[in-house]
Design a protein around this motif. Structure first.
Motif, PDB file in Angstrom:
ATOM      1  N   VAL A 389     -41.763  65.976   6.004  1.00 26.07           N
ATOM      2  CA  VAL A 389     -42.057  66.865   4.813  1.00 26.07           C
ATOM      3  C   VAL A 389     -43.620  66.870   4.951  1.00 26.07           C
ATOM      4  N   VAL A 390     -43.987  68.240   4.890  1.00 24.72           N
ATOM      5  CA  VAL A 390     -45.420  68.659   5.015  1.00 24.72           C
ATOM      6  C   VAL A 390     -45.940  68.907   3.614  1.00 24.72           C
ATOM      7  N   SER A 391     -47.137  68.610   3.223  1.00 26.39           N
ATOM      8  CA  SER A 391     -47.901  69.018   2.160  1.00 26.39           C
ATOM      9  C   SER A 391     -49.221  69.731   2.728  1.00 26.39           C
ATOM     10  N   SER A 392     -50.088  70.110   2.110  1.00 22.71           N
ATOM     11  CA  SER A 392     -51.025  70.867   2.384  1.00 22.71           C
ATOM     12  C   SER A 392     -52.373  70.540   1.695  1.00 22.71           C
ATOM     13  N   ASN A 404     -46.963  69.994  -3.792  1.00 20.91           N
ATOM     14  CA  ASN A 404     -46.246  68.983  -4.086  1.00 20.91           C
ATOM     15  C   ASN A 404     -46.497  67.792  -3.483  1.00 20.91           C
ATOM     16  N   TYR A 405     -46.235  66.551  -4.042  1.00 20.43           N
ATOM     17  CA  TYR A 405     -46.418  65.082  -3.434  1.00 20.43           C
ATOM     18  C   TYR A 405     -45.391  64.368  -3.585  1.00 20.43           C
ATOM     19  N   GLY A 406     -45.529  62.986  -3.213  1.00 23.50           N
ATOM     20  CA  GLY A 406     -44.449  62.151  -3.241  1.00 23.50           C
ATOM     21  C   GLY A 406     -44.432  61.260  -2.090  1.00 23.50           C
ATOM     22  N   TRP A 410     -44.861  63.179   4.677  1.00 20.29           N
ATOM     23  CA  TRP A 410     -45.181  62.453   6.191  1.00 20.29           C
ATOM     24  C   TRP A 410     -46.456  62.668   6.460  1.00 20.29           C
ATOM     25  N   LEU A 411     -47.126  63.948   6.372  1.00 17.10           N
ATOM     26  CA  LEU A 411     -48.269  64.170   6.580  1.00 17.10           C
ATOM     27  C   LEU A 411     -48.659  65.369   5.827  1.00 17.10           C
ATOM     28  N   CYS A 412     -49.977  65.918   5.799  1.00 19.37           N
ATOM     29  CA  CYS A 412     -50.337  67.180   5.431  1.00 19.37           C
ATOM     30  C   CYS A 412     -51.071  68.166   6.435  1.00 19.37           C
ATOM     31  N   ALA A 413     -51.297  69.443   6.451  1.00 16.11           N
ATOM     32  CA  ALA A 413     -51.621  70.364   7.190  1.00 16.11           C
ATOM     33  C   ALA A 413     -52.496  71.436   6.399  1.00 16.11           C
TER      34      ALA A 413
END
Length: 528
Positions: A389-392, A404-406, A410-413
């Motif tokens: 799962v990728v956040s930003s 979104n968050y939680g 797994w990582l952000c980009a």
């Protein structure tokens, strides 16, 4: 505090800045396996992350938090397989590492007597190891070589005292893209400015993609196939032309994955934008993707999430040779549980795809600034244990305010967000005429590119392209191994307090994706 040292090199003065967080480690001869094991242990405990090798030294990034950094240095000091630890320096804001090898090239002014030479060498604990034309090589036993040279150069009897430095080379066979908007791709290489603008940009707040291209010696392999599950794809687009194989529309059961209902001005363009971020062609005009040489396998799913169709899509990816699967979308409902049918299809894809190596499956975290798994919200797709799962994050290395968050992140980009820049990518081409005769663009804009894309849709597609680069470096890498590499090479951003003891943040996951470090780790796995 960063320490700056001025050194005379070749007749001019260079300022080298000592990194606060990078150190270089050299293994004891014949102890490479135990060295790898000890560095792995340090990474797993969140005490450091590998950032590639330079001249036989393993560059390791220490934690940002001072207390954790001190603990990490204590761990390094206890390594029995390490011959030497040395500081890492930079000559500019590009953060390219310079590692002193420990040797110093020296010569003395004409007329200096041998007694004076011996005294200077003794004062600085220098040992002569080799004579060279015009000078000799020494090895220091105490001080940092740069500090030693700084002091030696102030001695009037010393003609030359230069540290031997090693730094990564730039392969001559890499030509950076000449696409018009390449400089606008801050997410690939953020130099802190664009067209004279510095607002909203921070040097280094990027995914290290250009650095990964240099490490690969190419823009990736055309054998790698990125499966993209989304809405309409404009496969005749200049940036996507000739890249697709085995396209299939699961809504219309046909190979044509183009837009639907064009006469009504459909906004069915999202798949085109994501494909451009992940794998847009090089030298096609304006934009370029993270893995420009990768192929794409477009799967059009329509505007709804249909569990029967979705299970078929993942099985299609498993059966037809996708290497990575990107899903830059999520459910509209606040709570979306998934059934066994879809869950098993995702697991089969992750574990059985690519001839048993497995296919990494990526999902975007979403853009509501809410949790993906709490009392009121639940995204069953993102919560699947086999999914990445990728956040930003933003062009300032900050959390995107809509992401979104939680605990499942797994990582952000890098992508759009308050205070930062958006992402330029491909947009559906052409136009249509409405009922009153007004000509309107088929896509988001009247051009063939879209300069205001973003959100976790873009960050997820960026990670898909980076996965393609990593698999270009190590084609036999398993999906589980790739996930682990993304985790341990992620670059910590944001406040140190955002990360719990296991190294995870609900906003950033294990950190911001680092394409160059991931490629280096994948290559290292080939010789491990």
């Amino acid at each position: 505090m960063v320490k700056h040292i001025d050194i005379k090199l070749g007749g001019s003065t260079a300022t080298l800045s000592r990194s606060d967080v990078l150190v270089a480690l050299k293994p004891e001869p014949g102890h490479s396996r135990s060295f790898e094991a000890e560095v792995n242990s340090i990474e797993l405990r969140g005490r450091g992350a590998r950032r590639g090798t330079v001249g036989g030294y393993q560059v390791v990034e220490l934690p940002i938090a001072p207390t954790k950094r001190r603990a990490a240095r204590e761990d390094l000091g206890r390594m029995v397989s390490m011959q030497r630890q040395i500081a890492v320096y930079h000559t500019s804001e590009d953060n390219v590492p310079f590692v002193p090898t420990g040797t110093i090239y020296m010569s003395f002014r004409e007329g200096t007597d041998q007694a004076s030479v011996n005294l200077i060498l003794q004062e600085h604990s220098l040992v002569v190891v080799k004579a060279e034309r015009g000078g000799f090589i020494t090895v220091g036993t105490r001080a940092d070589p740069l500090e030693a040279c700084s002091m030696l150069q102030s001695n009037p009897a010393v003609e030359v005292a230069e540290p031997d430095l090693v730094t990564p080379k730039q392969p001559a066979n890499i030509l950076l893209p000449e696409d018009r908007l390449f400089g606008r791709h801050w997410h690939l290489n953020n130099i802190g400015k664009h067209d004279g603008q510095t607002t909203g940009l921070k040097a280094g707040a990027d995914a290290r993609v250009v650095e990964a291209w240099y490490a690969l010696g190419s823009l990736g392999s055309d054998s790698v196939v990125i499966g993209i599950v989304d809405d309409g794809f404009d496969l005749s687009h200049p940036y996507l032309r000739g890249k697709a194989l085995l396209s299939w529309d699961f809504e219309r059961n046909a190979p044509d994955v183009g837009q639907s209902d064009l006469a009504a001005g459909s906004r069915d363009w999202h798949g085109t934008a994501c494909a451009g971020v992940a794998a847009g062609r090089v030298d096609a005009g304006d934009i370029v993707g993270a893995a420009p040489h990768a192929r794409i396998m477009p799967a059009r799913m329509g505007s709804d999430i249909d569990s029967e169709k979705l299970a078929r899509i993942f099985d299609y990816m498993t059966d037809n040779g996708a290497w990575v699967v990107n899903c830059s979308w999520g459910p509209k409902a606040a709570r979306y549980p998934i059934g066994r049918r879809v869950s098993d299809a995702i697991s089969r894809c992750f574990r059985e795809g690519r001839g048993g190596l497995g296919i990494p499956v990526l999902f975007a975290a979403g853009n509501r600034n809410t949790s993906i798994n709490d009392e009121t919200n639940f995204n069953g797709l993102a919560a699947h244990p086999d999914v990445v799962v990728v956040s930003s994050s933003t062009s300032l290395d900050q959390r995107s305010d809509t992401s979104n968050y939680g605990s499942e992140i797994w990582l952000c980009a890098p992508s759009s967000g308050g205070g930062g820049w958006t992402i330029a990518t491909s947009d559906v081409t052409g136009s249509w005429t409405d009922a009153v005769g007004t000509v309107r663009p088929r896509g988001h804009s009247s051009s063939d590119h879209h300069e205001y894309f973003g959100g976790t849709s873009s960050s997820c597609a960026l990670v898909a392209g980076i996965c393609a680069l990593v698999l270009s470096a190590a084609p036999r890498l398993g999906a589980s191994e790739l996930r682990a590499i993304l985790q341990r090479t992620a670059r910590r951003i944001g406040d140190a307090g955002a990360y719990v003891p296991d190294g995870h943040s609900i906003h950033f996951g294990f950190g911001c994706v680092d394409a160059a470090a991931a490629v280096a780790a994948a290559r290292a796995s080939l010789t491990g």
